[in-house]
Every structure is written in structure tokens, then in C-alpha cells.
Design an enzyme around this catalytic site. Structure first.
Site, PDB file in Angstrom:
ATOM      1  N   HIS A 109     -10.271  -5.204  -3.516  1.00 40.46           N
ATOM      2  CA  HIS A 109      -8.731  -5.253  -2.926  1.00 40.46           C
ATOM      3  C   HIS A 109      -9.108  -5.824  -1.590  1.00 40.46           C
ATOM      4  O   HIS A 109      -9.949  -5.434  -0.535  1.00 40.46           O
ATOM      5  CB  HIS A 109      -7.967  -4.319  -2.840  1.00 40.46           C
ATOM      6  CG  HIS A 109      -8.623  -3.119  -2.577  1.00 40.46           C
ATOM      7  ND1 HIS A 109      -9.579  -2.304  -3.377  1.00 40.46           N
ATOM      8  CD2 HIS A 109      -8.366  -2.173  -1.439  1.00 40.46           C
ATOM      9  CE1 HIS A 109      -9.882  -1.260  -2.729  1.00 40.46           C
ATOM     10  NE2 HIS A 109      -9.252  -0.968  -1.603  1.00 40.46           N
ATOM     11  N   GLU A 129     -12.471   3.347  -1.395  1.00 45.70           N
ATOM     12  CA  GLU A 129     -11.903   4.399  -2.329  1.00 45.70           C
ATOM     13  C   GLU A 129     -11.654   4.026  -3.725  1.00 45.70           C
ATOM     14  O   GLU A 129     -11.589   4.853  -4.693  1.00 45.70           O
ATOM     15  CB  GLU A 129     -10.986   5.110  -1.595  1.00 45.70           C
ATOM     16  CG  GLU A 129     -11.348   5.892  -0.323  1.00 45.70           C
ATOM     17  CD  GLU A 129     -10.313   6.918   0.111  1.00 45.70           C
ATOM     18  OE1 GLU A 129     -10.956   8.012   0.202  1.00 45.70           O
ATOM     19  OE2 GLU A 129      -9.377   6.375   0.455  1.00 45.70           O
ATOM     20  N   VAL A 130     -11.235   2.899  -3.843  1.00 45.25           N
ATOM     21  CA  VAL A 130     -10.592   2.509  -5.148  1.00 45.25           C
ATOM     22  C   VAL A 130     -11.688   1.358  -5.554  1.00 45.25           C
ATOM     23  O   VAL A 130     -11.902   0.162  -5.036  1.00 45.25           O
ATOM     24  CB  VAL A 130      -9.234   1.808  -5.077  1.00 45.25           C
ATOM     25  CG1 VAL A 130      -8.777   1.452  -6.549  1.00 45.25           C
ATOM     26  CG2 VAL A 130      -8.324   2.891  -4.652  1.00 45.25           C
ATOM     27  N   ASN A 150     -12.928  -3.259   2.387  1.00 44.65           N
ATOM     28  CA  ASN A 150     -13.735  -2.076   2.595  1.00 44.65           C
ATOM     29  C   ASN A 150     -14.818  -2.175   1.336  1.00 44.65           C
ATOM     30  O   ASN A 150     -14.426  -2.408   0.121  1.00 44.65           O
ATOM     31  CB  ASN A 150     -13.268  -0.799   2.503  1.00 44.65           C
ATOM     32  CG  ASN A 150     -12.127  -0.566   3.587  1.00 44.65           C
ATOM     33  OD1 ASN A 150     -12.683  -0.880   4.796  1.00 44.65           O
ATOM     34  ND2 ASN A 150     -11.021  -0.007   3.428  1.00 44.65           N
ATOM     35  N   HIS A 193      -7.201  -5.686   2.151  1.00 40.75           N
ATOM     36  CA  HIS A 193      -5.904  -5.180   2.686  1.00 40.75           C
ATOM     37  C   HIS A 193      -5.406  -6.340   3.560  1.00 40.75           C
ATOM     38  O   HIS A 193      -5.991  -7.002   4.513  1.00 40.75           O
ATOM     39  CB  HIS A 193      -6.231  -4.011   3.582  1.00 40.75           C
ATOM     40  CG  HIS A 193      -6.817  -2.667   3.061  1.00 40.75           C
ATOM     41  ND1 HIS A 193      -6.136  -1.627   2.847  1.00 40.75           N
ATOM     42  CD2 HIS A 193      -8.078  -2.679   2.369  1.00 40.75           C
ATOM     43  CE1 HIS A 193      -6.760  -0.938   2.119  1.00 40.75           C
ATOM     44  NE2 HIS A 193      -8.013  -1.210   1.940  1.00 40.75           N
ATOM     45  N   ASP A 231       0.761  -1.120  -0.179  1.00 46.86           N
ATOM     46  CA  ASP A 231       0.153  -0.120  -0.012  1.00 46.86           C
ATOM     47  C   ASP A 231       0.808   1.282  -0.163  1.00 46.86           C
ATOM     48  O   ASP A 231       1.938   1.266   0.626  1.00 46.86           O
ATOM     49  CB  ASP A 231      -0.770  -0.104   1.062  1.00 46.86           C
ATOM     50  CG  ASP A 231      -2.116   0.978   1.003  1.00 46.86           C
ATOM     51  OD1 ASP A 231      -3.097   0.652   0.891  1.00 46.86           O
ATOM     52  OD2 ASP A 231      -1.832   2.138   1.314  1.00 46.86           O
ATOM     53  N   ILE A 232       0.518   2.374  -0.929  1.00 46.47           N
ATOM     54  CA  ILE A 232       1.297   3.564  -0.895  1.00 46.47           C
ATOM     55  C   ILE A 232       1.151   4.322   0.368  1.00 46.47           C
ATOM     56  O   ILE A 232       1.973   5.081   0.539  1.00 46.47           O
ATOM     57  CB  ILE A 232       0.800   4.372  -2.027  1.00 46.47           C
ATOM     58  CG1 ILE A 232       1.949   5.107  -2.558  1.00 46.47           C
ATOM     59  CG2 ILE A 232      -0.410   5.231  -1.851  1.00 46.47           C
ATOM     60  CD1 ILE A 232       1.425   5.678  -4.206  1.00 46.47           C
TER      61      ILE A 232
END
Ligand code: AMP
Length: 125
Positions: free
Chosen positions: A110, A105-106, A97, A112, A39-40
């Protein structure tokens, strides 16, 4: 801003661009079904994202529409990443999420993976 999970899949989303190699990522693992990368904006000593190669907006989209082979491949892929990171001994936390209340948000599914420290509270108040 959280996404509307009912939106059609947007092939311009950032994770689709990472999958196509158009923008870089710090790759951790890949196979036929998944890509995993750091993760960025990490929220734990280990914070890795695992995404399916298929075009799915969310957990809801994936669980409703993905063929069984892709679902199995995704679950196996998440497990492979956690073992490669040697988190299977100390343990880890998985988070997905989904949509507005989930604060997704994306708009590409995905998972995490959080690890490297003790987690306590299930979710913030
Ligand atoms: P979510 O709120 O579950 O949709 O989480 C999106 C996650 O993607 C956040 O933790 C971001 O830090 C992460 N993220 C966004 N852009 C990138 C990127 N280019 N590379 C890696 N992680 C990213």
C-alpha cells in the site's frame, strides 16, 4: 508488529478482505488496477491508502514480480487519486513502509497519501 516481508502472500490479510468486499472501507477511487480508501487511523487531514488489486506482500515483492502493466497501472492509479483529491495543486506526501525497519504492518502493498497540511521533517528522529 511489523511484518516479515519475505513471508508468502496471506490471502486472509485485512486489505485482501477489503478487496474481496468482505469488510467495508471508505472508498475514494477504484479502477482495473487499484483500490483507494481512507486510512482508518488518519495521520493527516487527508490520509488515503492505495493498494494494487494483485496479491503482493510489499514494495519489494511488487517491484520484483509484478508485470509492467500492473506497475504502470498502480503508479497511474496513485496519480489519479491525488488529482481526484485535488492535492496536485497544494502538494502531498507519498509513503511506502517496507518490512521491519519500514514498520510495515499490513502484508499487502500500500502507498500512503498524506495531504491537507504542510509537512516539514522528512522522517522522525
Ligand atoms: P503500514 O504500517 O504501512 O502497514 O500501514 C498500515 C495502515 O493501514 C495503517 O495506517 C492503519 O491505520 C491502516 N489500516 C489498518 N486497517 C485498516 C482498515 N480496515 N481500513 C483502513 N485502514 C486500515
Amino acid at each position: 508488529m511489523p511484518i516479515d516481508p519475505r513471508q508468502p502472500y496471506d490471502p486472509a490479510n485485512i486489505f485482501a478482505r477489503i478487496l474481496r468486499g468482505e469488510i467495508p472501507c471508505k472508498k475514494v477511487y477504484e479502477d482495473e488496477f487499484v483500490l483507494a480508501f481512507h486510512d482508518i487511523n488518519p495521520q493527516a487531514p487527508v490520509h488515503v491508502l492505495v493498494i494494487p488489486r494483485g496479491a503482493y506482500v510489499s514494495w519489494d515483492d511488487f517491484s520484483a514480480k509484478a508485470p509492467a502493466e500492473e506497475i504502470a497501472g498502480f503508479v497511474r492509479g496513485v496519480g489519479a487519486v491525488t488529482r481526484q483529491l485535488e492535492l496536485d495543486g497544494p502538494g502531498y506526501r507519498l509513503l511506502v513502509n517496507m518490512g521491519g525497519h519500514g514498520h510495515q504492518e499490513v502484508p499487502h502493498l500500500h502507498v500512503h497519501i498524506f495531504g491537507g497540511r504542510q509537512f516539514t521533517t522528512m522522517v522522525p528522529a
